[in-house]
Each structure stands twice: as structure tokens, then as C-alpha cells.
Design an enzyme around this catalytic site. Structure first.
Site, PDB file in Angstrom:
ATOM      1  N   ASP A  98       0.854  -1.179   0.000  1.00  0.00           N
ATOM      2  CA  ASP A  98       0.000   0.000   0.000  1.00  0.00           C
ATOM      3  C   ASP A  98       0.893   1.232   0.000  1.00  0.00           C
ATOM      4  OD1 ASP A  98      -2.354   1.425  -0.102  1.00  0.00           O
ATOM      5  OD2 ASP A  98      -3.090   0.795   1.864  1.00  0.00           O
ATOM      6  N   ASP A  99       0.298   2.364  -0.354  1.00  0.00           N
ATOM      7  CA  ASP A  99       1.064   3.601  -0.366  1.00  0.00           C
ATOM      8  C   ASP A  99       1.352   4.094   1.042  1.00  0.00           C
ATOM      9  OD1 ASP A  99      -1.620   4.257   0.128  1.00  0.00           O
ATOM     10  OD2 ASP A  99      -1.686   5.886  -1.329  1.00  0.00           O
ATOM     11  N   ASP A 102      -2.087   4.619   7.782  1.00  0.00           N
ATOM     12  CA  ASP A 102      -2.454   5.805   8.558  1.00  0.00           C
ATOM     13  C   ASP A 102      -2.828   5.387   9.976  1.00  0.00           C
ATOM     14  OD1 ASP A 102      -3.727   8.108   9.649  1.00  0.00           O
ATOM     15  OD2 ASP A 102      -4.253   8.813   7.670  1.00  0.00           O
TER      16      ASP A 102
END
Length: 164
Positions: A98-99, A102
Site C-alpha cells: 500500500d502507499d 495511517d
């Protein structure tokens, strides 16, 4: 959730460099049987990492937890191929990409599907950092990352708010 008050714009060049750095970091963890990209943010780094690590099997899982900058409940919109779930259970090495991690909510949902996979992100925030095995850059929780696909060329005011 509080709105982020810092911004971190990432150019295509920077994102490519950071994704390649992630690939370098992952070389000692492989070889991997397949990549599972978390859409949409994981698609670009997954393509770069697949090239760099010579991985041909690429799957996606679609998980939505954001509406622009507001985090909501996690929804799986497209699950993972059953063959890859079985591969994870039989100890074949899978790589989740994933980028960004969070709060960790999306990562937790995907980890539940593939508990043995190696989880890697380009960027990580403190609340979700424990969910990933490998990442490149940590940013503060109150920072909003603007990825290159979110940006257009426009005037950027000075950080202090001045106009000259």
C-alpha cells in the site's frame, strides 16, 4: 478524527524513488510468490516493486476507509482471490503493498485476510506503524500526504501563510 494540519506533497519522481527504495528493502524478505496491492493507493508502488523484484502474480484488494480526508468505517469492496488466501495459509510468501498506513484500520482488515503475508508501505504514520513489517518514511499523524495522482500544478502559499 481531527483534520490534518500539515501537508506533504509527493512528486512522481519522489514517489518512484521511495517505491524503489521499498523494493530494495524487501529484497532480503523474498522471494515472494505474489503481490496483493491495496487499491487504489497500492497500485503504483505494487507495479514498481513487481518490476524490481520480478514478481509476475499481482492481485488487488479494494478496501475503502476514506472519503477525501474523512476516515469512516472500513468496507471491503473487492476481496482477495481464494487461491492466494490458500497460498498464504500454506506458507507461500505473499507481499501486501500500500502507499500509506495511517490509523491501521485498512491494514488490519487486509491482515485479517492474509495473516502470514509480509506487509509493506511506502509511508507510515505512528498509529498504524505496528501493522506493517516494512516501510520507507514515517510522517507525523497530523500530516496529510498528497500523492502525485492527487495533485495538479498550482500556486503554493508559503508555509508561514505570508503572501510575498
Amino acid at each position: 478524527m481531527n483534520q490534518p494540519n500539515k501537508s506533504f506533497p509527493v512528486s512522481w519522481d519522489q514517489f518512484h524513488r521511495d517505491s524503489r527504495a521499498l523494493a530494495w528493502r524487501l529484497t532480503s524478505e523474498g522471494p515472494f510468490h505474489a503481490i496483493v496491492a491495496i487499491t487504489r493507493g497500492g497500485l503504483v508502488p505494487a507495479a514498481i516493486i513487481a518490476r524490481e523484484l520480478n514478481i509476475r502474480v499481482i492481485e488487488s484488494v479494494s478496501v475503502k476507509s476514506y472519503d477525501h480526508q474523512n476516515q469512516g468505517e472500513v468496507r471491503v469492496m473487492k476481496s482477495i482471490n481464494h487461491d492466494l488466501i490458500a497460498a498464504d495459509a500454506s506458507s507461500k510468501k505473499l507481499l501486501i503493498i500500500d502507499d500509506l498506513v495511517d490509523t491501521g484500520a485498512t491494514a488490519r482488515a487486509v491482515r485479517d485476510m492474509l495473516p502470514h503475508a509480509h506487509f509493506a508501505t511506502v509511508y507510515a504514520k505512528p498509529l498504524g506503524r505496528e501493522m506493517v513489517d516494512t516501510f520507507i518514511t514515517e510522517v507525523s499523524q497530523d500530516t496529510w500526504i498528497y500523492f502525485p495522482w492527487d495533485l495538479d500544478f498550482t500556486y503554493a502559499p508559503p508555509i508561514t501563510g505570508g503572501t510575498d
